[in-house]
Design a protein around this motif. Sequence first.
Motif, PDB file in Angstrom:
ATOM      1  N   ILE A   1      -7.809  46.016  61.332  1.00  0.00           N
ATOM      2  CA  ILE A   1      -9.125  45.961  61.976  1.00  0.00           C
ATOM      3  C   ILE A   1     -10.219  46.175  60.936  1.00  0.00           C
ATOM      4  O   ILE A   1     -11.229  45.466  60.921  1.00  0.00           O
ATOM      5  CB  ILE A   1      -9.219  47.007  63.114  1.00  0.00           C
ATOM      6  N   ARG A   2     -10.010  47.140  60.046  1.00  0.00           N
ATOM      7  CA  ARG A   2     -10.980  47.404  58.978  1.00  0.00           C
ATOM      8  C   ARG A   2     -11.170  46.160  58.107  1.00  0.00           C
ATOM      9  O   ARG A   2     -12.289  45.818  57.722  1.00  0.00           O
ATOM     10  CB  ARG A   2     -10.522  48.593  58.136  1.00  0.00           C
ATOM     11  N   LEU A   3     -10.072  45.473  57.811  1.00  0.00           N
ATOM     12  CA  LEU A   3     -10.159  44.258  57.006  1.00  0.00           C
ATOM     13  C   LEU A   3     -10.986  43.188  57.718  1.00  0.00           C
ATOM     14  O   LEU A   3     -11.833  42.538  57.096  1.00  0.00           O
ATOM     15  CB  LEU A   3      -8.760  43.732  56.690  1.00  0.00           C
ATOM     16  N   CYS A   4     -10.759  43.015  59.005  1.00  0.00           N
ATOM     17  CA  CYS A   4     -11.551  42.037  59.768  1.00  0.00           C
ATOM     18  C   CYS A   4     -13.031  42.385  59.717  1.00  0.00           C
ATOM     19  O   CYS A   4     -13.884  41.513  59.502  1.00  0.00           O
ATOM     20  CB  CYS A   4     -11.090  41.986  61.224  1.00  0.00           C
ATOM     21  N   ARG A   5     -13.343  43.656  59.895  1.00  0.00           N
ATOM     22  CA  ARG A   5     -14.750  44.082  59.864  1.00  0.00           C
ATOM     23  C   ARG A   5     -15.357  43.874  58.478  1.00  0.00           C
ATOM     24  O   ARG A   5     -16.522  43.476  58.361  1.00  0.00           O
ATOM     25  CB  ARG A   5     -14.866  45.528  60.326  1.00  0.00           C
ATOM     26  N   ASP A   6     -14.566  44.141  57.450  1.00  0.00           N
ATOM     27  CA  ASP A   6     -15.046  43.881  56.084  1.00  0.00           C
ATOM     28  C   ASP A   6     -15.336  42.401  55.881  1.00  0.00           C
ATOM     29  O   ASP A   6     -16.354  42.034  55.282  1.00  0.00           O
ATOM     30  CB  ASP A   6     -14.032  44.367  55.048  1.00  0.00           C
ATOM     31  N   PHE A   7     -14.438  41.543  56.381  1.00  0.00           N
ATOM     32  CA  PHE A   7     -14.651  40.106  56.252  1.00  0.00           C
ATOM     33  C   PHE A   7     -15.884  39.656  57.028  1.00  0.00           C
ATOM     34  O   PHE A   7     -16.632  38.789  56.554  1.00  0.00           O
ATOM     35  CB  PHE A   7     -13.423  39.307  56.703  1.00  0.00           C
TER      36      PHE A   7
END
Length: 90
Positions: A22-28
């Motif tokens: 989820i953190r990766l998606c938000r970073d993207f």
Amino acid sequence: MQPIQTQLETTLQEEATLTQRIRLCRDFIDILLDYVAHNADQIHILTAEDILTSVHTIAQDLDTELLHVRLEKSILVNKLGEATSLTLSP
């Protein structure tokens, strides 16, 4: 059937993995928004919107999955507490 402690450890690992995803998606999403801010006049905005929406949808799906994993974790913690109190009872 696996012991409750093993199930809980597996669930905790799933929770950590989902949180990371989820953190990766938000970073993207942040990266994409920054890209749009710098290149809006040179890109096809509707395509950028589609990409952002897709990544956002992935994050929402993962967040829903995380909710279910956290529910499972709560149930396992409860069962572990019951099992511990049963073994500690005289």
